[in-house]
Design an enzyme around this catalytic site. Structure first.
Site, PDB file in Angstrom:
ATOM      1  N   GLU A 137       0.832  -1.203   0.000  1.00 49.25           N
ATOM      2  CA  GLU A 137       0.000   0.000   0.000  1.00 49.25           C
ATOM      3  C   GLU A 137       0.866   1.253   0.000  1.00 49.25           C
ATOM      4  OE1 GLU A 137      -3.536   2.291   2.487  1.00 49.25           O
ATOM      5  OE2 GLU A 137      -2.263   0.843   3.520  1.00 49.25           O
ATOM      6  N   GLU A 174     -12.162   2.770   5.089  1.00 52.32           N
ATOM      7  CA  GLU A 174     -11.153   3.181   6.048  1.00 52.32           C
ATOM      8  C   GLU A 174     -11.194   4.703   6.146  1.00 52.32           C
ATOM      9  OE1 GLU A 174      -7.119   1.277   6.432  1.00 52.32           O
ATOM     10  OE2 GLU A 174      -6.463   3.301   5.884  1.00 52.32           O
TER      11      GLU A 174
END
Length: 292
Positions: free
Chosen positions: A165, A264
């Site tokens: 990520e 998120e």
């Protein structure tokens, strides 16, 4: 085109509730079919797995341990001199030791099946304090490649996928090593392992590079997981900001994305009340059928 599937990152959502088990139950009650947990290692494995199963949730994503937070560590994958600690953390993340006994008590053959775990974010970590990013970039990439090749083998034994990520260095974490999809894609190409994929957090991608339509189309074949939050406030997708999420969701559908879209973000109020955007999406598109 099938509707998108959504997962709740319960390390972010439902902060009004105490403990991950309660948050997992709330996620299931809110209609989610999957959940993510940043670092579940301090939780009782039985309680966590039981709460997820009772809520009808898959636990699709966790992170590798951050390292020594008091020393400013945020992942160890690319940090020189911390290779042994990264590998120890990886063993913990794939649940071999932390969850093995609990899985056996519950009658599961392997710990990954115990939690219905699918993916692990292999955190790259930060450029060492005081170091020049350009000066250490080559060394850190070499360490990361070495650790990723090792991780790919460990994850394959458990039928797990490892994710890279990029985290933006403009506002969230100025010292983070991996900060653009271009950098992450180049590293994935060098490693060349099919069970290592890209994690696309749209919040970070927008801040670092913009050009979301072009970047999504270019990099989506490498993407194993998507996460969403509004920019710049990191609130719900329908909170004030610069991103048009109905357009982005349609783009993901049009491009054939089949993975989960992780929520998120920082709820601007009560989490469940703030899910009107998701209920609206389900109202327009319906919910995925089992097995989709």
């Amino acid at each position: 085109m099938a509707p998108l599937r959504f997962s709740a990152n319960v390390s972010w959502l439902f902060p009004e509730l105490p403990g991950l088990p309660a948050r997992l139950r709330a996620a299931g009650s809110s209609g989610f079919e999957a959940a993510e947990v940043a670092w579940p290692y301090s939780e009782s494995p039985e309680a966590l797995a039981r709460a997820a199963r009772e809520a009808g949730l898959r636990l699709v994503l966790i992170n590798t341990p951050p390292g020594d937070r008091e020393k400013g560590e945020m992942g160890l994958g690319a940090v020189p001199g911390r290779q042994a600690a990264f590998r120890e953390g990886l063993e913990q993340a794939v649940l071999k030791e932390h969850w093995k006994d609990a899985a056996a008590r519950e009658g599961f053959v392997c710990s990954a099946e115990f939690l219905r775990l699918e993916m692990i974010h292999l955190m790259a970590g930060r450029v060492p304090q005081g170091a020049d990013r350009a000066a250490v970039r080559s060394e850190m990439e070499t360490v990361f490649l070495e650790n990723l090749r090792h991780a790919a083998g460990v994850l394959a034994q458990e039928s797990l996928v490892g994710l890279l990520e990029p985290i933006n260095t403009r506002s969230t974490d100025p010292q983070y090593f991996l900060d653009t999809p271009q950098q992450a894609a180049a590293i994935l190409q060098k490693v060349g392992r099919p069970n290592l994929q890209l994690q696309m957090d749209i919040f970070h991608w927008q801040i670092m590079d913009g050009n979301l339509t072009g970047n999504i189309r270019e990099f989506l074949p490498l993407v194993g997981h998507v996460q969403v939050a509004q920019v710049p406030g990191r609130g719900e997708p329908d909170s004030p900001g610069e991103l048009n999420f109905p357009y982005l969701f349609q783009l993901l559908e049009d491009e054939g994305y089949k993975g989960f879209v992780g929520c998120e973000y920082q709820p601007q109020g009560d989490t469940a009340e703030g899910l009107n955007w998701l209920r609206s999406y389900w109202g327009r598109r319906g919910r995925p059928q089992a097995g989709q």
